[in-house]
Design an enzyme around this catalytic site. Sequence first.
Site, mmCIF file in Angstrom:
data_model
loop_
_atom_site.group_PDB
_atom_site.id
_atom_site.type_symbol
_atom_site.label_atom_id
_atom_site.label_comp_id
_atom_site.label_asym_id
_atom_site.label_seq_id
_atom_site.Cartn_x
_atom_site.Cartn_y
_atom_site.Cartn_z
ATOM 1 N N ILE A 135 0.892 -1.160 0.000
ATOM 2 C CA ILE A 135 0.000 0.000 0.000
ATOM 3 C C ILE A 135 0.927 1.206 0.000
ATOM 4 O O ILE A 135 1.651 1.432 0.963
ATOM 5 C CB ILE A 135 -0.887 0.038 1.253
ATOM 6 C CG1 ILE A 135 -1.695 -1.262 1.380
ATOM 7 C CG2 ILE A 135 -1.779 1.268 1.246
ATOM 8 C CD1 ILE A 135 -3.069 -1.251 0.823
ATOM 9 N N PRO A 136 0.931 1.953 -1.083
ATOM 10 C CA PRO A 136 2.000 2.943 -1.304
ATOM 11 C C PRO A 136 1.824 4.223 -0.505
ATOM 12 O O PRO A 136 1.559 5.281 -1.062
ATOM 13 C CB PRO A 136 1.928 3.196 -2.806
ATOM 14 C CG PRO A 136 0.482 2.981 -3.131
ATOM 15 C CD PRO A 136 -0.032 1.921 -2.194
ATOM 16 N N CYS A 137 1.996 4.140 0.816
ATOM 17 C CA CYS A 137 1.828 5.349 1.619
ATOM 18 C C CYS A 137 2.953 6.342 1.345
ATOM 19 O O CYS A 137 2.847 7.508 1.686
ATOM 20 C CB CYS A 137 1.753 4.993 3.100
ATOM 21 S SG CYS A 137 3.167 4.102 3.709
ATOM 22 N N HIS A 138 4.032 5.868 0.688
ATOM 23 C CA HIS A 138 5.090 6.812 0.315
ATOM 24 C C HIS A 138 4.627 7.748 -0.792
ATOM 25 O O HIS A 138 5.280 8.748 -1.075
ATOM 26 C CB HIS A 138 6.353 6.060 -0.117
ATOM 27 C CG HIS A 138 6.137 5.097 -1.249
ATOM 28 N ND1 HIS A 138 5.623 3.831 -1.059
ATOM 29 C CD2 HIS A 138 6.331 5.223 -2.585
ATOM 30 C CE1 HIS A 138 5.541 3.205 -2.238
ATOM 31 N NE2 HIS A 138 5.950 4.034 -3.182
ATOM 32 N N ARG A 139 3.500 7.407 -1.438
ATOM 33 C CA ARG A 139 2.970 8.300 -2.484
ATOM 34 C C ARG A 139 2.028 9.345 -1.914
ATOM 35 O O ARG A 139 1.280 9.978 -2.664
ATOM 36 C CB ARG A 139 2.247 7.474 -3.567
ATOM 37 C CG ARG A 139 3.186 6.638 -4.397
ATOM 38 C CD ARG A 139 2.487 5.847 -5.488
ATOM 39 N NE ARG A 139 3.292 4.682 -5.823
ATOM 40 C CZ ARG A 139 2.804 3.482 -6.146
ATOM 41 N NH1 ARG A 139 1.509 3.320 -6.228
ATOM 42 N NH2 ARG A 139 3.613 2.470 -6.404
#
Length: 206
Positions: A135-139
């Site tokens: 889950i790309p929370c870095h985005r």
Amino acid sequence: MLEIYTKNMDGTWFAVACSQQKVVTTSFGETQQSALSHILSNLPYNMSFQVLHNPTNFAEAAITVLKTVYDGKDADLNLQLETADLSVYTKKVLKITSAIPVGYVSFYGAISKAVGGSPRAVGNVMAANPFVPIIPCHRVVKSDLTLGSYSSGGINVKFELLKRERRGFTSSRIISINGEKLVVVPVELILKNHTRTSPWANNKCK
DNA sequence: TGCAAACCATAAC
DNA sequence: GTTATGGTTTGCA
């Protein structure tokens, strides 16, 4: 029984915890210990588990997905994620976050407008994201185009992840997920902004 | 720019 | 129950 597997690939440690062909939580880190302790902190206090030395096919496949996302490549995200224990709000935030395409980022405030709650509440969900970096929370970044924070490794790690996800997009767009709309902007905007303002990118402090 | 106040879901008492 | 804590945002000086 929960099964945990860790693996070093190209100098980074990846870890998955699986149960019944579902991913319960994931992590990565500089050392095996940091990846492992992050995994454990996402589990209920006295949940029993075993650490696999010979991975199941499922665990190996999950690790491969982690590495693919970590490398900034387009991954086939067909993994079953165990989200039963998460709150409704957390699930909503994670779901819309997972819809942000590679090469784009969105904002805490934009997500809170789409799913309700406040930007801070969104940040809290990100901080507790059990499925990094799937889950790309870095985005998800701050609305002033700075990076914000990143709890699994710090903003340097966040920056490196985003750098590898550059796709050369030039305009922002609006994506629609379950009828909720979310603005996403090209990751290049953030990278440009970051190199201009970051203390370590131009060798200047402030 | 910089600061203070509002934001609101969780975790911790 | 109540309080404290943020991966934030906005407004105002």
